[in-house]
Design a protein around this motif. Structure first.
Motif, mmCIF file in Angstrom:
data_model
loop_
_atom_site.group_PDB
_atom_site.id
_atom_site.type_symbol
_atom_site.label_atom_id
_atom_site.label_comp_id
_atom_site.label_asym_id
_atom_site.label_seq_id
_atom_site.Cartn_x
_atom_site.Cartn_y
_atom_site.Cartn_z
ATOM 1 N N ALA A 119 5.944 5.592 19.083
ATOM 2 C CA ALA A 119 5.831 4.834 17.843
ATOM 3 C C ALA A 119 4.738 3.769 17.974
ATOM 4 N N LEU A 120 4.689 3.113 19.139
ATOM 5 C CA LEU A 120 3.668 2.088 19.377
ATOM 6 C C LEU A 120 2.268 2.679 19.314
ATOM 7 N N GLU A 121 2.141 3.841 19.915
ATOM 8 C CA GLU A 121 0.845 4.513 19.926
ATOM 9 C C GLU A 121 0.394 4.836 18.495
ATOM 10 N N ARG A 122 1.334 5.392 17.731
ATOM 11 C CA ARG A 122 1.066 5.725 16.326
ATOM 12 C C ARG A 122 0.688 4.469 15.546
ATOM 13 N N ALA A 123 1.455 3.398 15.772
ATOM 14 C CA ALA A 123 1.257 2.166 15.009
ATOM 15 C C ALA A 123 -0.123 1.583 15.287
ATOM 16 N N LYS A 124 -0.501 1.582 16.565
ATOM 17 C CA LYS A 124 -1.811 1.009 16.920
ATOM 18 C C LYS A 124 -2.934 1.830 16.309
ATOM 19 N N ALA A 125 -2.789 3.153 16.352
ATOM 20 C CA ALA A 125 -3.821 4.021 15.773
ATOM 21 C C ALA A 125 -3.920 3.788 14.264
ATOM 22 N N ALA A 126 -2.761 3.638 13.617
ATOM 23 C CA ALA A 126 -2.751 3.447 12.164
ATOM 24 C C ALA A 126 -3.379 2.100 11.797
ATOM 25 N N LEU A 127 -3.042 1.065 12.574
ATOM 26 C CA LEU A 127 -3.606 -0.261 12.305
ATOM 27 C C LEU A 127 -5.119 -0.244 12.489
ATOM 28 N N ALA A 128 -5.574 0.461 13.523
ATOM 29 C CA ALA A 128 -7.023 0.545 13.766
ATOM 30 C C ALA A 128 -7.708 1.213 12.569
ATOM 31 N N LEU A 129 -7.061 2.246 12.014
ATOM 32 C CA LEU A 129 -7.638 2.950 10.862
ATOM 33 C C LEU A 129 -7.815 2.032 9.649
ATOM 34 N N THR A 130 -6.906 1.090 9.509
ATOM 35 C CA THR A 130 -7.011 0.206 8.338
ATOM 36 C C THR A 130 -7.987 -0.947 8.571
ATOM 37 N N GLY A 131 -8.457 -1.077 9.804
ATOM 38 C CA GLY A 131 -9.447 -2.110 10.091
ATOM 39 C C GLY A 131 -8.846 -3.488 10.336
ATOM 40 N N ALA A 159 1.166 5.391 9.787
ATOM 41 C CA ALA A 159 1.752 5.634 11.109
ATOM 42 C C ALA A 159 2.735 6.801 11.078
ATOM 43 N N MET A 160 3.188 7.154 9.894
ATOM 44 C CA MET A 160 4.090 8.300 9.773
ATOM 45 C C MET A 160 3.296 9.609 9.676
ATOM 46 N N GLU A 161 1.983 9.492 9.729
ATOM 47 C CA GLU A 161 1.074 10.641 9.688
ATOM 48 C C GLU A 161 1.403 11.632 8.572
ATOM 49 N N PRO A 162 1.392 11.142 7.338
ATOM 50 C CA PRO A 162 1.673 12.036 6.216
ATOM 51 C C PRO A 162 0.547 13.048 6.001
ATOM 52 N N GLU A 163 0.901 14.184 5.419
ATOM 53 C CA GLU A 163 -0.127 15.175 5.072
ATOM 54 C C GLU A 163 -0.745 14.837 3.728
ATOM 55 N N VAL A 164 0.061 14.156 2.917
ATOM 56 C CA VAL A 164 -0.426 13.697 1.610
ATOM 57 C C VAL A 164 -0.173 12.194 1.554
ATOM 58 N N LEU A 165 -1.215 11.444 1.273
ATOM 59 C CA LEU A 165 -1.090 9.989 1.197
ATOM 60 C C LEU A 165 -1.339 9.565 -0.246
ATOM 61 N N ILE A 166 -0.322 8.956 -0.850
ATOM 62 C CA ILE A 166 -0.454 8.516 -2.241
ATOM 63 C C ILE A 166 -0.492 6.996 -2.259
ATOM 64 N N LEU A 167 -1.494 6.431 -2.893
ATOM 65 C CA LEU A 167 -1.616 4.976 -2.944
ATOM 66 C C LEU A 167 -1.658 4.532 -4.399
ATOM 67 N N ASP A 168 -0.706 3.680 -4.776
ATOM 68 C CA ASP A 168 -0.628 3.185 -6.144
ATOM 69 C C ASP A 168 -1.357 1.847 -6.213
ATOM 70 N N ALA A 187 -11.202 6.468 2.355
ATOM 71 C CA ALA A 187 -12.096 7.631 2.215
ATOM 72 C C ALA A 187 -12.441 8.199 3.591
ATOM 73 N N HIS A 188 -12.662 7.296 4.536
ATOM 74 C CA HIS A 188 -12.989 7.698 5.893
ATOM 75 C C HIS A 188 -11.828 8.487 6.512
ATOM 76 N N LEU A 189 -10.633 7.942 6.316
ATOM 77 C CA LEU A 189 -9.424 8.582 6.835
ATOM 78 C C LEU A 189 -9.256 9.981 6.253
ATOM 79 N N GLN A 190 -9.489 10.098 4.963
ATOM 80 C CA GLN A 190 -9.325 11.396 4.294
ATOM 81 C C GLN A 190 -10.282 12.420 4.905
ATOM 82 N N ARG A 191 -11.536 12.006 5.110
ATOM 83 C CA ARG A 191 -12.528 12.933 5.672
ATOM 84 C C ARG A 191 -12.176 13.302 7.103
ATOM 85 N N GLU A 192 -11.801 12.285 7.881
ATOM 86 C CA GLU A 192 -11.553 12.496 9.300
ATOM 87 C C GLU A 192 -10.322 13.356 9.553
ATOM 88 N N ARG A 193 -9.239 13.062 8.842
ATOM 89 C CA ARG A 193 -7.965 13.752 9.093
ATOM 90 C C ARG A 193 -7.758 14.958 8.189
#
Ligand code: ADP
Length: 272
Positions: A119-131, A159-168, A187-193
């Motif tokens: 979970a920590l690994e996922r969280a750190k990766a997710a936080l890095a993605l958001t800058g 961090a939950m690594e969704p296949e579809v990310l919806i942002l309101d 946009a970067h995340l969408q292209r990369e993942r």
């Protein structure tokens, strides 16, 4: 991951004096790896629609098929659906609640059954993605600025690594710099993942820059579903539903500059 929405209708407070039909006869399909913008003025049904896509709201009538499976059939696994379809609500920072940012972002993956370490690994990766800068990982979420809180909250879903990310409305209330930066990161995340991103907004500026496909909602109906270029050829209808001329004009110029080839004639008429 494929999501197919068929003849979706939704009525709030059905059978009461407050009855309100929020969605009417909605049909569309989402494939893998798309960046989709959903646009429409306030009250057009955007939030109601997206909450159907991870099962938070059950349609009054109609069907939703996820990879061919009817989500309204008996025994459907909604937990699994919510793991795959991540939803970032408006002002998601209101849902931050742990002592530290890192703990907060770990909450989702731990709930998915990952170990503390995973979970920590996922969280750190997710936080890095958001800058969000590392110095804030151990801070209390409540000590962060508005933009930093927003990043932490978005990381919680990533961090939950969704296949579809919806942002309101992920940029609501942020300053222009924070807004652009967050959209760039998404946009970067969408292209990369190669995940599917669905970005909900009432702002053409935000959406047109990133979306490959635009879904325009108006009064609970799906008005257009096409590439931005094709949707913008309907500039008159867009103006009529309050997606105002200056915005539409701006976008047309922007698209022209980027080689989308919206006709000069259309631009001129819209400015008149
Ligand atoms: P948007 O996200 O485009 O602003 P919504 O999906 O929030 O639109 O709202 C669509 C319609 O449903 C609006 O007319 C709104 O007033 C109504 N609505 C939204 N939430 C509720 C609710 N909880 N109860 C009753 N009506 C609602």
């Amino acid at each position: 991951m494929q999501i197919k929405v068929e003849n979706l209708q939704y009525v709030y407070s059905q059978g009461t004096a407050y009855e309100k039909q929020a969605l009417r006869d909605i049909n569309f399909e989402i494939g893998g790896g798309e960046f989709i913008g959903i646009i429409g003025h306030t009250g057009s049904g955007k939030s109601t629609l997206i909450q159907h896509l991870n099962g938070l709201i059950k349609a009054t009538s109609g069907k939703i098929l996820v990879d061919g499976e009817d989500i309204y059939k008996d025994g459907y696994n909604f937990k699994n659906l919510r793991n795959k379809v991540g939803l970032v609500f408006q002002y998601p920072e209101h849902q931050l609640f742990e002592e530290t940012v890192l703990k907060d972002v770990c909450f989702g993956p731990k709930n998915q059954g990952l170990t503390e370490e995973e979970a920590l690994e996922r969280a750190k990766a997710a936080l890095a993605l958001t800058g969000l800068a590392e110095e804030f990982y151990e801070a209390s979420p409540f000590e962060l600025s508005g933009g930093q809180k927003r990043r932490a909250a978005i990381a919680g879903v990533l961090a939950m690594e969704p296949e579809v990310l919806i942002l309101d409305e992920p940029t609501a209330g942020l300053d222009p710099a924070g807004r652009d930066d967050i959209l760039e990161q998404i946009a970067h995340l969408q292209r990369e993942r190669q995940i599917t991103v669905i970005l909900v907004s009432h702002s053409m500026e935000d959406i047109a820059k990133y979306a490959q496909r635009l879904i325009v909602m108006n009064r609970g109906k799906l008005l257009f579903d096409d590439t931005p270029k094709k949707v913008f050829t309907h500039y008159r209808e867009l103006e009529e539903i309050g997606l105002s001329a200056p915005q539409v004009t701006y976008i047309m110029h922007d698209l022209q500059e980027r080689g989308f080839g919206v006709s000069a004639e259309a631009t001129t008429v819209s400015e008149a």
